[in-house]
Design a protein around this motif. Structure first.
Motif, PDB file in Angstrom:
ATOM      1  N   ASN A  53       0.729  -3.048  -5.771  1.00 27.21           N
ATOM      2  CA  ASN A  53       0.327  -1.922  -5.739  1.00 27.21           C
ATOM      3  C   ASN A  53      -0.304  -1.546  -7.135  1.00 27.21           C
ATOM      4  N   LEU A 102      -6.800  -0.405   2.781  1.00 22.04           N
ATOM      5  CA  LEU A 102      -5.661  -0.271   1.951  1.00 22.04           C
ATOM      6  C   LEU A 102      -5.941  -0.542   0.593  1.00 22.04           C
ATOM      7  N   GLU A 119       0.955  -1.225  -0.120  1.00 27.60           N
ATOM      8  CA  GLU A 119      -0.101   0.062  -0.052  1.00 27.60           C
ATOM      9  C   GLU A 119       0.870   1.329  -0.134  1.00 27.60           C
TER      10      GLU A 119
END
Length: 316
Positions: free
Chosen positions: A256, A103, A75
């Motif tokens: 991500n 998140l 995150e």
């Protein structure tokens, strides 16, 4: 002249290889503790991605505190991708306990392998189904662990709670020791197979592997979609001659959302097209398959990974 030409060619190849490596996208893969499965498996995956991506990727595996920490690292952008447990990913993405905030920048790459719920009872306990744990001493894992969370999720469907059985909060090793000493009637482990502690137990005494199946299993999966109907394969443990129906959580890869789509695509494609090499480097690699690449994944897929999985028909 031939010798000179050969030297020039060799030099050109070395230069090309060095240039390719220099141009490789350098990524950090967060794994787990050095004594667990995630760290060596992550090393194997990193090695295969580096050597089989034609110079596109260069992966460094990093030891971490595993799933919870890994979600926070991804995150924050402190690592590029990570191995995590799918129920932890679900809780983190949706801001459920033990995570205080969502998140929301984490995306799934693919499911790797199952971590089975082992429900085990002593032969002397008379337990053959989960409801029989009423009034029994049952190890549910360390307090607050993912293992204990799974116990809480299961027990309610079978009329069990911490008032009508005696919960014992122990990690795996201590559970095995107390079980062998006849201080426990049973335990629940959420873990990959074969588990050394259970192997040790089954060589010392006869046990009952309690099945999780039928309508109750369907209800549990409907309520907790990151759990998957599964089975512990026959002969995984001594005396276990048949498959044991159960549920499993999944070890998954996440990244991500800001990872470039082409990088996520290359990562996913290289992994699934070189699974034999992963399996040679670590036995858990044999459990990774395109057929089950989306099992139990409840958070959004990264667009780059989704593109490859859709091309192969694994994701609709």
């Amino acid at each position: 002249m031939k010798k000179i030409f050969s030297l020039i060619l060799a030099g050109a190849l070395i230069l090309a290889a060095a240039t390719a490596f220099a141009d490789a996208k350098r990524l950090t893969l967060a794994t787990g503790g050095t004594s667990g499965v995630y760290f060596p498996l992550g090393g194997a995956i990193g090695q295969v991605l580096t050597t089989k991506s034609n110079g596109a990727l260069s992966i460094t595996a990093q030891a971490t505190g595993a799933s919870g920490e890994n979600m926070r690292l991804v995150e924050a952008g402190d690592v590029d991708f990570a191995i995590v447990q799918n129920d932890v990913a679900d809780a983190a993405f949706n801001g459920k306990a033990p995570f205080r905030t969502k998140l929301g920048d984490v995306r799934a790459i693919a499911r790797l392998y199952p971590e089975y719920l082992h429900v085990v009872a002593s032969k002397d306990s008379g337990v053959t189904k989960l409801e029989d744990f009423k009034g029994k001493k049952v190890s549910v894992g360390a307090r607050g662990s993912g293992n204990e969370v799974n116990c809480r999720q299961l027990f309610g469907f079978y009329g069990l709670n911490y008032k009508n059985l005696e919960p014992i909060f122990l990690p795996y090793g201590e559970t095995a020791d107390q079980f062998k000493d006849r201080q426990l009637d049973g335990f629940v482990f959420t873990i990959g197979t074969p588990n050394p502690a259970i192997q040790d137990i089954t060589t010392a005494q006869e046990v009952v592997f309690v099945p999780l199946d039928g309508a109750k299993a369907d209800e549990i999966v409907a309520r907790f979609p990151y759990l998957v109907k599964d089975a512990i394969p026959a002969k995984t443990y001594k005396g276990q001659e048949k498959d044991v129906p159960t549920l499993s959580v999944q070890a998954i890869l996440v990244a991500n959302k800001n990872m470039p789509d082409d990088v996520a695509y290359t990562l996913t494609k290289t992994l699934f097209e070189n699974l034999d090499d992963v399996a040679k480097a670590h036995n858990k690699g044999a459990e990774i398959s395109l057929q089950h690449a989306v099992d139990g994944v409840t958070i959004p897929f990264h667009p780059g990974a989704a593109k490859y999985l859709k091309e192969k028909g694994a994701l609709k």
